[in-house]
Design a protein around this motif. Structure first.
Motif, PDB file in Angstrom:
ATOM      1  N   TYR A 111       0.839  -1.194   0.000  1.00  0.00           N
ATOM      2  CA  TYR A 111       0.000   0.000   0.000  1.00  0.00           C
ATOM      3  C   TYR A 111       0.878   1.250   0.000  1.00  0.00           C
ATOM      4  O   TYR A 111       1.811   1.373   0.817  1.00  0.00           O
ATOM      5  N   ILE A 112       0.588   2.191  -0.891  1.00  0.00           N
ATOM      6  CA  ILE A 112       1.285   3.480  -0.970  1.00  0.00           C
ATOM      7  C   ILE A 112       0.243   4.591  -0.976  1.00  0.00           C
ATOM      8  O   ILE A 112      -0.689   4.582  -1.790  1.00  0.00           O
ATOM      9  N   ARG A 113       0.434   5.515  -0.093  1.00  0.00           N
ATOM     10  CA  ARG A 113      -0.508   6.647   0.014  1.00  0.00           C
ATOM     11  C   ARG A 113       0.123   7.845  -0.692  1.00  0.00           C
ATOM     12  O   ARG A 113       0.841   8.640  -0.104  1.00  0.00           O
ATOM     13  N   LYS A 114      -0.167   8.016  -1.946  1.00  0.00           N
ATOM     14  CA  LYS A 114       0.480   9.030  -2.761  1.00  0.00           C
ATOM     15  C   LYS A 114      -0.060  10.436  -2.502  1.00  0.00           C
ATOM     16  O   LYS A 114       0.675  11.424  -2.655  1.00  0.00           O
ATOM     17  N   ALA A 115      -1.333  10.560  -2.151  1.00  0.00           N
ATOM     18  CA  ALA A 115      -1.948  11.902  -2.046  1.00  0.00           C
ATOM     19  C   ALA A 115      -1.419  12.698  -0.856  1.00  0.00           C
ATOM     20  O   ALA A 115      -1.240  13.924  -0.942  1.00  0.00           O
ATOM     21  N   LEU A 116      -1.147  12.022   0.248  1.00  0.00           N
ATOM     22  CA  LEU A 116      -0.764  12.721   1.479  1.00  0.00           C
ATOM     23  C   LEU A 116       0.708  13.138   1.422  1.00  0.00           C
ATOM     24  O   LEU A 116       1.617  12.338   1.655  1.00  0.00           O
ATOM     25  N   GLU A 117       0.941  14.402   1.153  1.00  0.00           N
ATOM     26  CA  GLU A 117       2.296  14.908   0.930  1.00  0.00           C
ATOM     27  C   GLU A 117       2.796  15.835   2.022  1.00  0.00           C
ATOM     28  O   GLU A 117       4.006  16.073   2.123  1.00  0.00           O
ATOM     29  N   ASP A 118       1.905  16.397   2.825  1.00  0.00           N
ATOM     30  CA  ASP A 118       2.323  17.393   3.829  1.00  0.00           C
ATOM     31  C   ASP A 118       1.731  17.010   5.181  1.00  0.00           C
ATOM     32  O   ASP A 118       0.516  17.130   5.398  1.00  0.00           O
ATOM     33  N   ILE A 119       2.602  16.531   6.099  1.00  0.00           N
ATOM     34  CA  ILE A 119       2.165  16.130   7.434  1.00  0.00           C
ATOM     35  C   ILE A 119       2.984  16.898   8.459  1.00  0.00           C
ATOM     36  O   ILE A 119       4.215  16.864   8.429  1.00  0.00           O
ATOM     37  N   ARG A 120       2.302  17.598   9.376  1.00  0.00           N
ATOM     38  CA  ARG A 120       2.987  18.327  10.446  1.00  0.00           C
ATOM     39  C   ARG A 120       2.499  17.788  11.790  1.00  0.00           C
ATOM     40  O   ARG A 120       1.316  17.878  12.111  1.00  0.00           O
ATOM     41  N   ILE A 121       3.466  17.252  12.573  1.00  0.00           N
ATOM     42  CA  ILE A 121       3.129  16.755  13.920  1.00  0.00           C
ATOM     43  C   ILE A 121       4.060  17.385  14.955  1.00  0.00           C
ATOM     44  O   ILE A 121       3.993  17.068  16.140  1.00  0.00           O
ATOM     45  N   ASP A 122       4.927  18.273  14.547  1.00  0.00           N
ATOM     46  CA  ASP A 122       5.873  18.877  15.487  1.00  0.00           C
ATOM     47  C   ASP A 122       5.143  19.714  16.537  1.00  0.00           C
ATOM     48  O   ASP A 122       4.017  20.168  16.327  1.00  0.00           O
ATOM     49  N   GLY A 123       5.800  19.900  17.651  1.00  0.00           N
ATOM     50  CA  GLY A 123       5.196  20.667  18.745  1.00  0.00           C
ATOM     51  C   GLY A 123       4.282  19.836  19.614  1.00  0.00           C
ATOM     52  O   GLY A 123       3.545  20.390  20.434  1.00  0.00           O
ATOM     53  N   ASN A 124       4.338  18.489  19.483  1.00  0.00           N
ATOM     54  CA  ASN A 124       3.574  17.581  20.336  1.00  0.00           C
ATOM     55  C   ASN A 124       4.552  16.744  21.181  1.00  0.00           C
ATOM     56  O   ASN A 124       5.773  16.802  20.996  1.00  0.00           O
ATOM     57  N   LEU A 125       4.017  15.961  22.080  1.00  0.00           N
ATOM     58  CA  LEU A 125       4.843  15.110  22.940  1.00  0.00           C
ATOM     59  C   LEU A 125       5.172  13.766  22.299  1.00  0.00           C
ATOM     60  O   LEU A 125       6.014  13.025  22.804  1.00  0.00           O
ATOM     61  N   VAL A 126       4.537  13.433  21.199  1.00  0.00           N
ATOM     62  CA  VAL A 126       4.767  12.156  20.548  1.00  0.00           C
ATOM     63  C   VAL A 126       6.138  12.142  19.869  1.00  0.00           C
ATOM     64  O   VAL A 126       6.558  13.136  19.277  1.00  0.00           O
ATOM     65  N   ASP A 127       6.818  11.002  19.978  1.00  0.00           N
ATOM     66  CA  ASP A 127       8.112  10.790  19.325  1.00  0.00           C
ATOM     67  C   ASP A 127       7.864   9.956  18.071  1.00  0.00           C
ATOM     68  O   ASP A 127       7.622   8.749  18.143  1.00  0.00           O
ATOM     69  N   ILE A 128       7.913  10.589  16.924  1.00  0.00           N
ATOM     70  CA  ILE A 128       7.587   9.887  15.677  1.00  0.00           C
ATOM     71  C   ILE A 128       8.606   8.797  15.356  1.00  0.00           C
ATOM     72  O   ILE A 128       8.312   7.896  14.556  1.00  0.00           O
ATOM     73  N   ASN A 129       9.794   8.855  15.952  1.00  0.00           N
ATOM     74  CA  ASN A 129      10.801   7.831  15.700  1.00  0.00           C
ATOM     75  C   ASN A 129      10.392   6.479  16.258  1.00  0.00           C
ATOM     76  O   ASN A 129      10.930   5.441  15.844  1.00  0.00           O
ATOM     77  N   LEU A 130       9.443   6.468  17.164  1.00  0.00           N
ATOM     78  CA  LEU A 130       8.978   5.224  17.750  1.00  0.00           C
ATOM     79  C   LEU A 130       7.902   4.552  16.904  1.00  0.00           C
ATOM     80  O   LEU A 130       7.484   3.433  17.219  1.00  0.00           O
ATOM     81  N   TYR A 131       7.458   5.225  15.856  1.00  0.00           N
ATOM     82  CA  TYR A 131       6.356   4.699  15.041  1.00  0.00           C
ATOM     83  C   TYR A 131       6.769   4.690  13.571  1.00  0.00           C
ATOM     84  O   TYR A 131       6.093   5.238  12.714  1.00  0.00           O
ATOM     85  N   ALA A 132       7.876   4.035  13.273  1.00  0.00           N
ATOM     86  CA  ALA A 132       8.405   4.030  11.902  1.00  0.00           C
ATOM     87  C   ALA A 132       7.455   3.381  10.914  1.00  0.00           C
ATOM     88  O   ALA A 132       7.366   3.796   9.752  1.00  0.00           O
TER      89      ALA A 132
END
Length: 313
Positions: free
Chosen positions: A281-302
């Motif tokens: 599965y490839i999600r081509k449409a979603l090109e701009d995602i901003r999650i900065d400024g939260n407490l979640v560590d995106i490195n833990l959800y590769a």
């Protein structure tokens, strides 16, 4: 001696009045003259100042009134009515026909855009000190009410506006949005509510393509479960600078941009953006995602974004 008596008698005869005058009797106590004022009989309490002065001027000429004007039977008096007060707004249930610079006429025969400018289906009410959404023409397609003092979106504000495609109420003081405010707008595509005090969103039409609720007080508890799931055409979703606890999944496949920075998000799911059950599965449409400024560590959800064209920031 004889000479003295003769001289005396002659003096009396010379000084005595003639006989035809008769004796004169002067009685001052009983004297009365018709030409003399009797101060005793006039009255002790009468005031001479109150007496009418007898003048010799001629009386003023009589004033002749002009004849009364009789208006013709078809005469109509012109009356200038006071302007309609800006705070007396009518519910949006009146009908009207025909476009114009000041908007179509309502059923009352008054311009519907008294505080705004209506041109070709667009109503512009920006920066007009509005405290509530005014009466809008039924043919309205785009409504701009930015930078006012509106505090609430009521259930009747957009009633019967079946052609409405865009609502922009950015920069107001909106704290409450009625649960039925938007659900009847079957052609609504753009909903702009940025820079307000909104803490809960009502049910939204599935036709939306662009949602902007940045800089509010929005909480996850104030949103419907799976609020965006059925929006098959949603492309832009701006939820930054709120108080969300989690990412509102599932997100529609049509989504191109999602901004969630500066919220209270602490965790995310592996299937937030991708489908872990389908490795291809490839999600081509979603090109701009901003999650900065939260407490979640995106490195833990590769695994949560391996299907994306670019890594979230």
């Amino acid at each position: 001696m004889a000479l003295y008596l003769v001289w005396t008698l002659m003096g009396f005869s010379l000084s005595a009045p003639p006989d035809d005058m008769g004796p004169a009797v002067y009685d001052l106590e009983n004297y009365y003259d018709s030409d003399t004022w009797d101060l005793h009989t006039y009255g002790e309490t009468d005031d001479f100042d109150d007496m009418d002065e007898v003048g010799t001027l001629a009386p003023p000429p009589a004033v002749t009134q002009p004849p009364a004007l009789v208006p013709p039977e078809d005469y109509v008096e012109e009356v200038t009515l006071p302007p309609c007060p800006s705070k007396s707004l009518v519910p949006s249930t009146l009908d009207f026909h025909g476009p114009g610079l000041f908007g179509p006429d309502t059923g009352l025969g008054m311009p519907s855009c008294l505080l705004c400018v209506c041109i070709s289906g667009s109503v512009y009410c920006d920066d007009s000190d509005l405290t509530q959404i005014p009466l809008l023409p039924r043919e309205t397609k785009h409504f701009y009410g930015r930078f006012n003092k509106i505090t609430e979106v009521r259930a009747t504000d957009f009633i019967n506006l079946n052609q409405l495609k865009r609502i922009d109420l950015s920069g107001n003081h909106i704290g409450k949005v009625n649960e039925d405010a938007f659900c009847s707008l079957l052609q609504l595509q753009d909903l702009m509510l940025a820079d307000n005090n909104i803490y809960a969103l009502p049910e939204l039409p599935a036709t939306l393509k662009h949602i902007d609720v940045r800089n509010n007080q929005l909480r996850s508890s104030g949103m419907h479960a799976e609020a965006f799931k059925e929006m098959k055409e949603l492309q832009f979703l701006y939820l930054s600078n709120n108080k969300l606890d989690y990412i509102p999944v599932p997100l529609p496949e049509s989504l191109r941009v999602i901004h969630l920075q500066n919220n209270n998000i602490q965790s995310m799911s592996q299937d937030t953006f991708c489908n872990t059950q389908n490795k291809n599965y490839i999600r081509k449409a979603l090109e701009d995602i901003r999650i900065d400024g939260n407490l979640v560590d995106i490195n833990l959800y590769a695994q949560a974004y391996i299907c994306l064209p670019r890594t979230p920031s």
